[in-house]
Scaffold this active site. Structure first.
Site, PDB file in Angstrom:
ATOM      1  N   ASP A 264       0.858  -1.169   0.000  1.00 11.86           N
ATOM      2  CA  ASP A 264       0.000   0.000   0.000  1.00 11.86           C
ATOM      3  C   ASP A 264       0.909   1.237   0.000  1.00 11.86           C
ATOM      4  OD1 ASP A 264      -2.144   1.707  -0.048  1.00 11.86           O
ATOM      5  OD2 ASP A 264      -3.226   0.751   1.605  1.00 11.86           O
TER       6      ASP A 264
HETATM    7  C1  BGC Z   1      -5.153   3.127  -0.104  1.00  9.45           C
HETATM    8  C2  BGC Z   1      -5.289   2.104  -1.213  1.00  9.45           C
HETATM    9  C3  BGC Z   1      -5.161   2.785  -2.547  1.00  9.45           C
HETATM   10  C4  BGC Z   1      -3.824   3.477  -2.601  1.00  9.45           C
HETATM   11  C5  BGC Z   1      -3.567   4.190  -3.927  1.00  9.45           C
HETATM   12  C6  BGC Z   1      -3.886   3.942  -0.252  1.00  9.45           C
HETATM   13  O1  BGC Z   1      -3.855   4.988   0.666  1.00  9.45           O
HETATM   14  O2  BGC Z   1      -5.149   2.485   1.146  1.00  9.45           O
HETATM   15  O3  BGC Z   1      -6.532   1.460  -1.123  1.00  9.45           O
HETATM   16  O4  BGC Z   1      -5.283   1.844  -3.585  1.00  9.45           O
HETATM   17  O5  BGC Z   1      -3.778   4.464  -1.569  1.00  9.45           O
HETATM   18  O6  BGC Z   1      -4.386   5.268  -4.086  1.00  9.45           O
END
Ligand code: BGC
Length: 707
Positions: A264
């Site tokens: 993430d």
């Molecule tokens: C979120 C993810 C997301 C990623 C990219 C993160 O902060 O937890 O779900 O896909 O950002 O935007």
């Protein structure tokens, strides 16, 4: 175990469990399809690339190129020398985030459809739009279980039950991977916002395998998802991005996952050697622990070249499998096409959950659907005319046009010669109150917005976890103010999770959960109010009478332990009756279930068993019903929920018609995890199957024993 080469886009391959009951989505006219290379060619392509790559080039495949998205896409490096495409990733749980796009009801709303066929069509549209825009990885679906409705990102997942999550997650990936690689998220135990970067969540092996992981397992095994995104939090003492039990033992060794694992964003990675050896392939969105630190770790002998090679092979295999180097121009005209808008409208229609529909005081017929005696409708509440689509974090998606509830009602009213008094405000003065009193019915729109719930991103505005499950005092007061002068009140509740509706709910004749209903929500709502559409959604979560009915939601501690039961499992175990139970939703018609035909026994190794039941539409309107099958094991030696969902089927019926519904049951939902054997085991005890139309309305039963 999957065979090498099975990691491929799913051209027209319905999921294992639903193959017998689901027709493949009919959206083929507008979705680009990936032409899947033959497995041999994929392997040859990967071998050829690997043979030419330097260590630096390999490591360059293993991280993103910048903290910010470029034209809405998060990128990894393209290798120009060898012609290896980079990844171009976009979010999109309710629609493509990277650009203006078709915007659907949020996943929680789609969970309420209990319709995997619909979710396959939604995944197909979002995948097609992402591909058309230039992306090659879609950062969906989120299949983290809703273990408490206070979770800020509740709207991004499909509900509180593992079987529901599994079917919807598999369907979404099946659809999306017609065009693009999907990345299921967030592995694992990511069910809290405020503490998400810091919290260590402890969960027993049983809880993991029986409750929090089944949807991931299904998406890996049945939909062959191309990518898995790790969670920010730690699980059982190790950060998820460097969690060898999760990323290697479970994901790869037990489930046979052959795709790539990505972290993430920004706060999701911590230590170079533990991450790469645990099986994290790609660090997003830019190199903090990979890049130079990873090259140094290899040069210093802390990481074997073979570990890098294994990761890079996984990355390249996905690229080759999805033909990401295909130079054919993309066709952005499919984005927001009329065919895609039709799927958004279908999703809005199927998501609506009619919670309650009683006669108003002094009347005999339920207040809905509105009939010809209604010539004047007051539409009340600021949300009535707000484009309320959901969170503004990573799941945000915006369409070119939104039909608000007020707009949908005005269009419908005009066609029917009905007058609308628009009072799109949360406070009614004396004149407005008189207007409400003089109308034939008042429709009040209340609920949550992105300020009340959403993803927690440091320094970004917007809500995170909910502080409590109540409506704002202002909205409760608005309902009471309307109710004081008008007995015929319909309350429409927006939001992505459970909203406590006591005590006012028993004082209004009708209420409908409309969620964040997407670009066409207002149209669907108006159709439902006048009965052109018969609501058929079912709650994918429990709505308690009071937040106190549920376990404490701790989003501040940095070390927490999940309890065995949550949601309806918890409520049933403690004998608490919620206001609306999991699976509840009423209709303008009635259904009767009879002639249950279930197998008396199951093989201990069976993946699925099927049962059939006759469903009759006993009312005078066309409608859809969701047949739900739950299972329990009263004599089990293990702590279990009294009942848990095993399978479901949505059927559409004309008035008076009967159909034999087949429900495919996922036998894993009855199994317990045996830590000694390291596998799910079907305990040799009698099981009870219960069949009905809500978790608290299960009129038919059948025993099931293990052969
Ligand atoms: C979120 C993810 C997301 C990623 C990219 C993160 O902060 O937890 O779900 O896909 O950002 O935007």
């Amino acid at each position: 175990m999957l065979q090498r080469g099975m990691l491929r886009p799913r051209a027209h391959a319905p999921s294992l469990l639903l193959a017998s009951v689901v027709t493949v989505a009919t959206l083929t006219a507008c979705a680009p399809k990936v032409t899947t290379p033959e497995p041999d060619l994929i392997a040859q392509q990967v071998d050829a690339w690997m043979a030419e790559m330097t260590l630096e080039e390999k490591v360059a495949q293993m991280h993103g190129t910048g903290v910010l998205a470029v034209d809405g896409l998060y990128l990894t490096a393209t290798n120009e020398r060898l012609g290896i495409p980079g990844f171009a990733m976009s979010d999109g749980p309710r629609g493509l985030t990277a650009t203006t796009s078709t915007t659907f009801p949020v996943p929680m709303a789609r969970g309420a459809s209990f319709d995997p066929d619909l979710e396959r069509a939604v995944g197909e549209v979002i995948g097609a739009e992402a591909h058309a825009y230039g992306a090659n990885v879609l950062l969906t679906p989120c299949v983290n279980l809703l273990n408490h409705p206070s979770w800020g990102r509740a709207q991004e997942t499909y509900g509180e039950d593992p079987a529901l999550l599994s079917r919807m997650g598999v369907a979404h990936v099946d659809g999306a991977q017609q065009s693009i690689a999907a990345s299921v998220k967030h592995l694992a135990l990511n069910n809290i916002e405020l503490s998400r970067f810091d919290v260590n969540v402890n969960a027993s092996p049983r809880l993991l395998h029986e409750v929090y992981l089944p949807a991931f397992r299904a998406v890996v095994r049945e939909a062959q998802v191309a990518s898995v995104m790790t969670a920010y939090n730690s699980a059982n003492g190790a950060y998820c991005s460097e969690n060898a039990p999760l990323l290697t033992e479970i994901l790869r060794d037990q489930w046979g996952f052959e795709g790539f694992v990505e972290s993430d964003w920004i706060w999701g990675t911590h230590n170079t050697v533990p991450a790469v050896t645990a099986g994290l392939d790609v660090e997003m969105p830019y190199p903090q622990i990979y890049g130079d630190p990873l090259i140094a770790a290899v040069e210093e002998g802390d990481v074997a070249v073979e570990v890098i090679d294994a990761s890079v092979r996984r990355i390249l295999t996905v690229k080759a499998s999805f033909a990401m180097d295909d130079p054919a121009p993309r066709d952005p005209s499919v984005i927001e096409s009329p065919a895609h808008a039709a799927v958004a409208l279908r999703a809005a229609r199927e998501s609506l959950v009619l919670l309650r529909n009683e006669p108003a005081a002094g009347a005999t017929a339920p207040v809905l659907p509105l009939n010809d005696t209604v010539t004047r409708v007051a539409v009340v509440g600021a949300l009535a005319d707000t484009d309320n689509l959901g969170d503004t974090g990573s799941s945000a998606s915006y369409p070119s046009t939104v039909i608000t509830p007020l707009e949908g009602i005005e269009t419908m009213a005009q066609a029917r010669g009905v007058t609308v008094d628009a009072l799109a405000t949360d406070t009614l003065d004396a004149t407005a109150q008189t207007t409400v009193a003089n109308a034939d019915v008042a429709v009040v729109v209340v609920g949550l917005t992105a300020e009340d719930e959403g993803e927690y991103i440091p320094l970004f505005p917007g809500g995170a976890d909910r502080e409590d499950l109540n409506l704002s005092a202002e909205h409760v007061a608005l309902i009471e103010q309307v109710r004081a002068v008008q007995p015929r009140v319909v309350v429409l509740v927006e939001g992505g999770s459970a909203v406590v509706m006591d005590p006012w709910i028993t004082d209004v004749p009708a209420a409908m959960m409309i969620w964040y209903p997407g670009q066409s929500g207002g149209t669907a709502v108006a159709e439902a109010l006048w009965g052109d559409l018969n609501p058929s959604g079912k709650l994918p979560l429990s709505i308690p009478t009071d937040g106190g009915q549920l376990p404490l939601f701790d989003n501040v501690s940095t070390d927490i332990t999940y309890s065995d039961l949550h949601g309806y499992w918890h409520l049933e175990a403690v004998g608490a009756t919620p206001r609306f139970a999991f699976g509840h939703g009423v209709s303008y018609t009635t259904f009767a279930l009879e002639n249950l035909s279930a197998p008396a026994s199951t093989d201990a190794d069976a993946t699925t068993v099927s049962l059939t039941v006759d469903v009759t539409n006993t009312g005078d309107r066309e409608g859809a019903e969701v047949v739900q099958v739950y299972g329990g094991a009263p004599d089990s030696a293990w702590t279990r929920p009294l009942r848990r969902l095993l399978g479901f089927t949505r059927v559409e019926l004309a008035p008076g018609a009967t159909t034999t519904a087949e429900v495919v049951l996922d036998v894993d939902m009855l199994r317990h995890w045996d830590e000694t054997l390291g596998q799910l085991v079907l305990e040799d005890v009698p099981y009870t199957l219960e069949v009905g139309t809500a978790s608290d309305d299960l009129p038919l039963q059948a025993p099931l024993i293990v052969e």
